[in-house]
Design an enzyme around this catalytic site. Structure first.
Site, PDB file in Angstrom:
ATOM      1  N   LYS A  13     -10.126   0.818  -2.110  1.00 19.77           N
ATOM      2  CA  LYS A  13     -10.209   0.448  -0.699  1.00 19.77           C
ATOM      3  C   LYS A  13     -11.585   0.791  -0.124  1.00 19.77           C
ATOM      4  O   LYS A  13     -12.037   1.934  -0.201  1.00 19.77           O
ATOM      5  CB  LYS A  13      -9.105   1.173   0.077  1.00 19.77           C
ATOM      6  N   GLU A  46       0.839  -1.181   0.000  1.00 20.14           N
ATOM      7  CA  GLU A  46       0.000   0.000   0.000  1.00 20.14           C
ATOM      8  C   GLU A  46       0.890   1.252   0.000  1.00 20.14           C
ATOM      9  O   GLU A  46       1.953   1.276   0.622  1.00 20.14           O
ATOM     10  CB  GLU A  46      -0.888   0.002   1.245  1.00 20.14           C
ATOM     11  N   CYS A  87      -4.996  -3.527   3.410  1.00 15.93           N
ATOM     12  CA  CYS A  87      -4.674  -3.116   4.769  1.00 15.93           C
ATOM     13  C   CYS A  87      -5.841  -3.244   5.754  1.00 15.93           C
ATOM     14  O   CYS A  87      -6.187  -4.352   6.167  1.00 15.93           O
ATOM     15  CB  CYS A  87      -4.110  -1.691   4.741  1.00 15.93           C
TER      16      CYS A  87
END
Length: 272
Positions: free
Chosen positions: A113, A40, A158
């Site tokens: 995301k 990321e 993440c």
């Protein structure tokens, strides 16, 4: 299929980060990887959250995307580009997007995301919603491997890994490899990183590849690192604690099927 997780310590200089990524991608290709996963924010960890806005690109064109496409073609490598900022609907926001490129340099998948990180313990504070627009669509792509198996790959980023319903949805779609490029903070990573990744692998009987940021960045931010690959039984196949580098492991489709046959828990779900 050999999968490589690339660990970086990205800076606030885009050109330096692209050079670091190129070196690591070349190392992954030399190690025989078919798929290489960047972390990321591989392209930039700036001094301020808003620094992402200055390097944003529209989806489909721009120096970062051109670099990724050209590198995938040159190395004959599948590349999943951790995340980069893509232009969003709101002018003061960007999407934190993970892009998958095939060895022909074509972008075959995009994942924005979904879950935006927020944390405040009194001394450290983060709120991604200040500059990021939330995505809404889980993304799966097919990767035909040299081993003859077509891998179904589920994309995540993440903080997503704290939301198991995303990965259960992927299991329902037959995903057998989960990607989790990340930039975990040191404090949350020390507490939860490995256990979360191993849990996602075990509960979904899937391989997991997690490429991470790992070190101290120019802004003073400290990321946990520990890029790793996990098998469907929860065994850590490879990992690296801190610093830039490449870790890789062979994901065995036959072992995947054997484990799912021995323990058919995905078939025993009642609440769906």
């Amino acid at each position: 299929m050999r999968v490589a997780a690339l660990q970086m310590v990205s800076t606030d200089q885009l050109s330096d980060n692209l050079q670091q990524a190129q070196t690591l991608l070349e190392q992954a290709a030399q190690a025989g990887a078919e798929l290489a996963v960047l972390p990321e924010y591989f392209c930039l960890i700036g001094q301020r959250d808003a620094d992402k806005l200055a390097i944003q690109e529209p989806f489909g064109s721009g120096p970062m995307q051109d670099f990724l496409a050209a590198t995938a073609r040159r190395l004959g490598l599948w590349i999943v580009a951790g995340t980069l900022p893509l232009t969003a609907d709101q002018k003061d926001r960007v999407f934190n997007s993970s892009l998958a490129y095939n060895p022909q340099g074509e972008c075959v998948a995009r994942y924005d995301k979904i879950h935006l990180f927020r944390f405040d313990n009194g001394s450290e504070s983060y709120d991604e919603s200040r500059v990021l627009e939330r995505g809404s669509t889980p993304t799966v792509f097919a990767l035909p491997s040299r081993d003859g198996h077509t891998w179904r790959v589920g994309m995540s980023i993440c903080y997503d890994m704290r939301f198991p319903e995303l990965y259960r949805a992927y299991a329902t779609q037959g995903v057998d490899l989960i990607l989790a490029p990340s930039a975990f903070t040191h404090i949350t990573g020390q507490a939860h990183w490995e256990v979360l990744l191993r849990a996602r692998a075990i509960e979904n009987l899937s391989f997991v590849a997690a490429a991470a940021q790992g070190g101290v960045h120019p802004s003073g931010r400290r990321t946990w690192g520990q890029s790793l690959l996990v098998d469907p039984w929860g065994q850590v196949l490879a990992q690296q604690a801190q610093g830039a580098g490449v870790v890789w492991a062979d994901c065995d489709a036959a072992r995947l099927q054997q484990l799912r046959s021995q323990l058919p828990s995905l078939q025993h779900r009642v609440l769906v």
